[in-house]
Scaffold this motif. Structure first.
Motif, PDB file in Angstrom:
ATOM      1  N   GLY A 124       0.813  -1.210   0.000  1.00  7.20           N
ATOM      2  CA  GLY A 124       0.000   0.000   0.000  1.00  7.20           C
ATOM      3  C   GLY A 124       0.846   1.259   0.000  1.00  7.20           C
ATOM      4  O   GLY A 124       1.803   1.385  -0.759  1.00  7.20           O
ATOM      5  N   GLU A 125       0.515   2.188   0.870  1.00 10.36           N
ATOM      6  CA  GLU A 125       1.207   3.471   0.907  1.00 10.36           C
ATOM      7  C   GLU A 125       2.518   3.421   1.694  1.00 10.36           C
ATOM      8  O   GLU A 125       3.253   4.397   1.723  1.00 10.36           O
ATOM      9  CB  GLU A 125       0.288   4.537   1.508  1.00 10.36           C
ATOM     10  CG  GLU A 125      -0.968   4.808   0.682  1.00 10.36           C
ATOM     11  CD  GLU A 125      -1.836   5.867   1.307  1.00 10.36           C
ATOM     12  OE1 GLU A 125      -1.495   6.342   2.407  1.00 10.36           O
ATOM     13  OE2 GLU A 125      -2.866   6.230   0.698  1.00 10.36           O
ATOM     14  N   VAL A 126       2.798   2.308   2.337  1.00 15.29           N
ATOM     15  CA  VAL A 126       4.023   2.194   3.141  1.00 15.29           C
ATOM     16  C   VAL A 126       5.187   1.828   2.222  1.00 15.29           C
ATOM     17  O   VAL A 126       5.155   0.815   1.527  1.00 15.29           O
ATOM     18  CB  VAL A 126       3.867   1.131   4.240  1.00 15.29           C
ATOM     19  CG1 VAL A 126       5.151   1.008   5.043  1.00 15.29           C
ATOM     20  CG2 VAL A 126       2.699   1.489   5.155  1.00 15.29           C
ATOM     21  N   ASP A 127       6.199   2.677   2.205  1.00 16.34           N
ATOM     22  CA  ASP A 127       7.398   2.426   1.399  1.00 16.34           C
ATOM     23  C   ASP A 127       8.370   1.590   2.228  1.00 16.34           C
ATOM     24  O   ASP A 127       9.066   2.103   3.102  1.00 16.34           O
ATOM     25  CB  ASP A 127       8.042   3.761   0.990  1.00 16.34           C
ATOM     26  CG  ASP A 127       9.256   3.564   0.091  1.00 16.34           C
ATOM     27  OD1 ASP A 127       9.563   2.406  -0.264  1.00 16.34           O
ATOM     28  OD2 ASP A 127       9.900   4.568  -0.257  1.00 16.34           O
ATOM     29  N   THR A 128       8.419   0.297   1.972  1.00 16.32           N
ATOM     30  CA  THR A 128       9.232  -0.604   2.780  1.00 16.32           C
ATOM     31  C   THR A 128      10.725  -0.446   2.525  1.00 16.32           C
ATOM     32  O   THR A 128      11.533  -1.036   3.248  1.00 16.32           O
ATOM     33  CB  THR A 128       8.826  -2.056   2.515  1.00 16.32           C
ATOM     34  OG1 THR A 128       8.996  -2.352   1.115  1.00 16.32           O
ATOM     35  CG2 THR A 128       7.373  -2.282   2.890  1.00 16.32           C
ATOM     36  N   LYS A 129      11.110   0.338   1.518  1.00 20.63           N
ATOM     37  CA  LYS A 129      12.531   0.569   1.278  1.00 20.63           C
ATOM     38  C   LYS A 129      13.071   1.702   2.143  1.00 20.63           C
ATOM     39  O   LYS A 129      14.280   1.803   2.348  1.00 20.63           O
ATOM     40  CB  LYS A 129      12.766   0.885  -0.196  1.00 20.63           C
ATOM     41  CG  LYS A 129      12.478  -0.290  -1.125  1.00 20.63           C
ATOM     42  CD  LYS A 129      12.769   0.062  -2.565  1.00 20.63           C
ATOM     43  CE  LYS A 129      12.486  -1.117  -3.485  1.00 20.63           C
ATOM     44  NZ  LYS A 129      12.753  -0.781  -4.911  1.00 20.63           N
ATOM     45  N   ASN A 130      12.174   2.558   2.614  1.00 24.40           N
ATOM     46  CA  ASN A 130      12.616   3.716   3.395  1.00 24.40           C
ATOM     47  C   ASN A 130      12.149   3.686   4.839  1.00 24.40           C
ATOM     48  O   ASN A 130      12.687   4.416   5.672  1.00 24.40           O
ATOM     49  CB  ASN A 130      12.128   5.014   2.731  1.00 24.40           C
ATOM     50  CG  ASN A 130      12.768   5.232   1.372  1.00 24.40           C
ATOM     51  OD1 ASN A 130      13.960   5.017   1.201  1.00 24.40           O
ATOM     52  ND2 ASN A 130      11.978   5.632   0.391  1.00 24.40           N
TER      53      ASN A 130
END
Length: 471
Positions: A169-175
């Motif tokens: 979703g809206e969660v950027d798992t790279k950052n």
């Protein structure tokens, strides 16, 4: 007698909403039977006043299930967790501690790590450090019999958890998330990993804990991120873009046995004609409405090729060393076996199966050099060969779109025409016009180095001209 299976509940950020949490647990247990444990990750305490918590702390109220919680994630809530090794906060509410292993009577093994990541030493009470993660891995991973743990509890997400998985979703798992938690999860190989803090629910596809064909098969890991606890008012909060129920009318008719009509919005237009506008107005020959129309036609996205294509720029089959100039919608490429050394093709960048599929931006526009003059490339699809357009740098051609020379001193002009059949190509090459011998283009043998030289020369020749029609 077989051992009774352990029944667990998991919860994300409670943030001090204890009555809402425990009422929901009671409702679940009333419907589905009693559970043994409730595991809470994220922020158990919030910024709300302590009055509600005091009722549970003093015994006025009691949690309906045994609860295990993680520690503080910020300075404001450190005060609730006095003992770093864990303690009972209230009846049925237990703080696990900063880090460690909890083993139940059933043999269930839970590894927990409280707080958020910090790389600085010493760490405050609401953070964990690389040393904390290293000690957990050393406690478990050094034995040869270790095959993983049952459950891993952390507050932050592991960094890069979205790699190879479904969308988060809206969660950027790279950052976002913690790289230390990622390292811990990789070493401990938990069957289930629960986390929170991002205020969104995310159940990742299971990931394997072994390298295929190099290691023995092992169990998979399910990562589950839990959203924050919401009260009834938040659950019914209306978003800004909410619409009316599209099924209400049809649902009523279906309940009394009527045939359900196709739902139509009153303000919508038909596909071919807008009946709201004045009758009798002719449709534009370009397929677009007039400037006054409130519904301009949107550009159609070209379809993707069902197989390999010689001319799509994204295709591995395209010979990119033949490309001369690239525009917005079209590009020029040197023709194989052309009528002259500077015979190039005008090709669409996107893939089209036939000329009837061309969008307005790449359709044939004769008589206006400001618009794109293009025809489909030579592609064989469904047994239908489609011939390409051609550009010949030769001042002897007539009856073609003419692009004048940019310099008054130069006698060289560009003429654009379309070759639809082999016979037209032969007429063009005949003695009365260009007087060029025609050969089968597939039989023409020319080295890649020579083709690169010709393409570069054509690009140098074309670059001074007004080629805005390519855009």
């Amino acid at each position: 007698m077989a051992q009774k299976p352990l029944r667990l509940l998991a919860c994300g950020d409670v943030e001090g909403k204890f009555d809402i949490l425990f009422n929901r647990v009671r409702a679940i247990q009333k419907k589905s039977g009693n559970f043994d444990l409730l595991l809470c990750v994220g922020n158990f305490f919030g910024s709300t006043p302590d009055a509600e918590w005091e009722e549970y702390k003093t015994g006025i109220k009691k949690a309906p299930i045994q609860i295990y919680v993680l520690g503080a994630n910020n300075q404001e809530t450190v005060k609730y967790f006095q003992d770093a090794d864990g303690c009972e906060l209230a009846e049925n509410v237990t703080y696990l501690g900063r880090k460690g292993i909890f083993t139940g009577s059933s043999g269930l093994q839970i590894v927990y790590l409280s707080g958020t990541e910090s790389l600085n030493e010493p760490v405050p009470g609401y953070n964990f450090s690389p040393k904390d993660v290293s000690s957990l891995r050393t406690m478990l991973c050094t034995t040869s019999q270790f095959k993983g743990v049952d459950i891993l509890l952390t507050s932050p997400w592991p960094k890069y958890v979205g790699n190879f998985g479904n969308s988060s979703g809206e969660v950027d798992t790279k950052n976002c998330g913690s790289a230390l938690v990622s390292s811990l999860a990789m070493g401990l190989k938990p069957r289930y990993h629960f986390a929170a803090l991002e205020k969104t629910y995310y159940e990742r596809l299971p990931d394997r804990n072994h390298i295929v064909l190099q290691e023995n098969a092992q169990h998979a890991t399910w990562f589950i991120a839990l959203a924050n606890l919401m009260d009834a008012a938040e659950l019914v909060k209306q978003p800004l873009d909410v619409t009316e129920n599209p099924y209400r009318k049809s649902g009523q008719e279906a309940s009394i046995g009527k045939q359900i009509p196709v739902p139509v919005e009153e303000s919508a237009c038909q596909f071919f004609f807008d009946l709201n506008e004045k009758q009798g107005r002719k449709r534009s020959s370009t397929g677009r409405d007039s400037k006054s129309s409130p519904h301009p036609k949107q550009p159609r996205k070209p379809p993707q090729p069902p197989g390999l294509c010689w001319f799509c720029l994204a295709s591995p089959e395209v010979e990119k060393h033949l490309v001369v100039i690239i525009g917005t919608h079209c590009y020029l490429a040197l023709a194989k076996g052309g009528l002259s050394d500077d015979h190039v093709l005008i090709l669409p960048i996107g893939h089209y199966q036939s000329v009837v599929e061309l969008s307005a931006e790449v359709a044939v526009r004769r008589g206006s050099r400001r618009q794109c003059v293009c025809c489909i490339a030579r592609i064989i699809r469904h047994g239908l060969p489609v011939r390409p357009a051609a550009v010949l740098l030769n001042r002897h051609l007539r009856d073609a779109v003419h692009i004048p020379s940019p310099s008054a001193q130069s006698a060289q002009h560009i003429f654009i025409l379309t070759l639809d059949t082999d016979s037209e190509e032969k007429v063009l090459a005949s003695e009365g016009t260009l007087n060029i011998p025609v050969a089968d283009w597939t039989a023409v043998q020319i080295s890649k180095e020579d083709e690169e030289t010709l393409a570069a020369a054509s690009g140098k020749t074309l670059s001074p001209y007004d080629l805005l029609w390519m855009n």
